[in-house]
Scaffold this motif. Sequence first.
Motif, PDB file in Angstrom:
ATOM      1  N   UNK A  86      -2.696   3.258   3.082  1.00 15.81           N
ATOM      2  CA  UNK A  86      -2.397   3.574   1.685  1.00 15.81           C
ATOM      3  C   UNK A  86      -3.058   4.882   1.266  1.00 15.81           C
ATOM      4  N   UNK A  87      -4.285   5.114   1.729  1.00 18.75           N
ATOM      5  CA  UNK A  87      -4.976   6.372   1.426  1.00 18.75           C
ATOM      6  C   UNK A  87      -4.252   7.557   2.053  1.00 18.75           C
ATOM      7  N   UNK A  88      -3.761   7.365   3.278  1.00 15.55           N
ATOM      8  CA  UNK A  88      -3.036   8.447   3.966  1.00 15.55           C
ATOM      9  C   UNK A  88      -1.741   8.789   3.246  1.00 15.55           C
ATOM     10  N   UNK A  89      -1.194   7.839   2.511  1.00 15.33           N
ATOM     11  CA  UNK A  89       0.033   8.085   1.745  1.00 15.33           C
ATOM     12  C   UNK A  89      -0.235   9.020   0.566  1.00 15.33           C
ATOM     13  N   UNK A  90      -1.511   9.129   0.201  1.00 13.57           N
ATOM     14  CA  UNK A  90      -1.972  10.115  -0.782  1.00 13.57           C
ATOM     15  C   UNK A  90      -1.245  10.004  -2.120  1.00 13.57           C
ATOM     16  N   UNK A  91      -1.319   8.810  -2.716  1.00 13.53           N
ATOM     17  CA  UNK A  91      -0.677   8.543  -3.999  1.00 13.53           C
ATOM     18  C   UNK A  91      -1.739   8.420  -5.089  1.00 13.53           C
ATOM     19  N   UNK A 112      -5.212  14.487   7.129  1.00 15.99           N
ATOM     20  CA  UNK A 112      -5.213  13.461   6.082  1.00 15.99           C
ATOM     21  C   UNK A 112      -5.393  12.073   6.687  1.00 15.99           C
ATOM     22  N   UNK A 113      -4.745  11.805   7.826  1.00 15.43           N
ATOM     23  CA  UNK A 113      -4.902  10.513   8.506  1.00 15.43           C
ATOM     24  C   UNK A 113      -6.341  10.333   8.958  1.00 15.43           C
ATOM     25  N   UNK A 168      -1.838   5.159  14.734  1.00 17.11           N
ATOM     26  CA  UNK A 168      -0.387   5.196  14.515  1.00 17.11           C
ATOM     27  C   UNK A 168       0.003   4.449  13.246  1.00 17.11           C
ATOM     28  N   UNK A 169      -0.652   3.317  12.994  1.00 16.07           N
ATOM     29  CA  UNK A 169      -0.323   2.542  11.796  1.00 16.07           C
ATOM     30  C   UNK A 169      -0.734   3.289  10.524  1.00 16.07           C
ATOM     31  N   UNK A 170      -1.918   3.879  10.543  1.00 18.17           N
ATOM     32  CA  UNK A 170      -2.376   4.646   9.381  1.00 18.17           C
ATOM     33  C   UNK A 170      -1.464   5.862   9.170  1.00 18.17           C
ATOM     34  N   UNK A 171      -1.012   6.443  10.270  1.00 17.56           N
ATOM     35  CA  UNK A 171      -0.141   7.621  10.189  1.00 17.56           C
ATOM     36  C   UNK A 171       1.211   7.300   9.549  1.00 17.56           C
ATOM     37  N   UNK A 172       1.611   6.031   9.537  1.00 17.85           N
ATOM     38  CA  UNK A 172       2.864   5.657   8.869  1.00 17.85           C
ATOM     39  C   UNK A 172       2.815   5.983   7.374  1.00 17.85           C
ATOM     40  N   UNK A 173       1.621   6.077   6.841  1.00 17.61           N
ATOM     41  CA  UNK A 173       1.469   6.450   5.440  1.00 17.61           C
ATOM     42  C   UNK A 173       1.967   7.854   5.139  1.00 17.61           C
ATOM     43  N   UNK A 182      11.987   7.786  -2.520  1.00 15.98           N
ATOM     44  CA  UNK A 182      11.115   8.770  -1.890  1.00 15.98           C
ATOM     45  C   UNK A 182      10.089   9.306  -2.880  1.00 15.98           C
ATOM     46  N   UNK A 183      10.520   9.587  -4.104  1.00 18.81           N
ATOM     47  CA  UNK A 183       9.593  10.065  -5.136  1.00 18.81           C
ATOM     48  C   UNK A 183       8.525   9.022  -5.437  1.00 18.81           C
ATOM     49  N   UNK A 184       8.947   7.748  -5.511  1.00 19.94           N
ATOM     50  CA  UNK A 184       8.011   6.667  -5.816  1.00 19.94           C
ATOM     51  C   UNK A 184       6.976   6.517  -4.710  1.00 19.94           C
ATOM     52  N   UNK A 185       7.397   6.728  -3.460  1.00 14.02           N
ATOM     53  CA  UNK A 185       6.475   6.612  -2.317  1.00 14.02           C
ATOM     54  C   UNK A 185       5.405   7.693  -2.321  1.00 14.02           C
TER      55      UNK A 185
END
Length: 264
Positions: free
Chosen positions: A163-168, A129-130, A106-111, A83-86
């Motif tokens: 990947x952008x929505x995952x905000x890493x 963010x999405x 919906x797919x982008x929101x999975x991030x 979870x931390x790595x994600x």
Amino acid sequence: MSLKNKHIVLKTEDLSIGYASKKNTRVIGSNINIELLKGELVGLVGANGIGKSTLLRSLTKVQPKLSGKISINNKILEAYSNLELAKVLSLVLTEPLSSKNLTVFELVALGRQPYTNWIGNFSKTDIEIVNRALSQVNIEALKNKKCFELSDGQLQKVMIARALAQDTDLIILDEPTTHLDMYHKAYILKLLQKLAKETNKTILFSSHEIDLAIQLCDKMIVMGNNTVVSDEPCHLISKGTFDTLFPKDLIAFDEKTGSFRVKK
């Protein structure tokens, strides 16, 4: 800005990668020392079968390293929970989607999954963010389309938006231009360049598009036989790094144009 003043997002120290079993160990690459800085676009290149995917799998904890050290944001990779790595690393693969019946939104929101509660409720911030990720990749017009309706180029942009929505801090892409024509290869890599500059995220991608990577990347990682070199493209050219990338019988690297040509 000097290296000392720039934040190192990903660092490897004396890294060895490959495959280990009870009977033997197969080393793919060793003595790998790279530093990727915040906001850099970095291309990983090399001949077919040289070990680019093995390196990416090792950097993302998908495959165990043989030895050495991998750090993300000054923290050893093994110290991160999944979870931390994600929350610090997002990964975009070329594998076929199993969820093509989802809409683009919906797919982008999975991030956002690493940040939502156990039933996956989205906050107002998550939705913002999405929508921002859709805007950054310029696919707002596609948000209600089903993913199976998209072209390969459109789908790749959706995966980048996720990947952008995952905000890493770090985004790693394995062969993001596979199956795309020349225009869309250039479009995707130019988009990654723009996103690295605008979002200050570190973006690492593997590619066979060496000529494009030389033009667009801040830094490149070049995998050769028994060597892994990392530097700015102009320095790699002056060192003759690209001259040794492929057998000399068919193609040659032209230092003046920064591109490969077929020998006559």
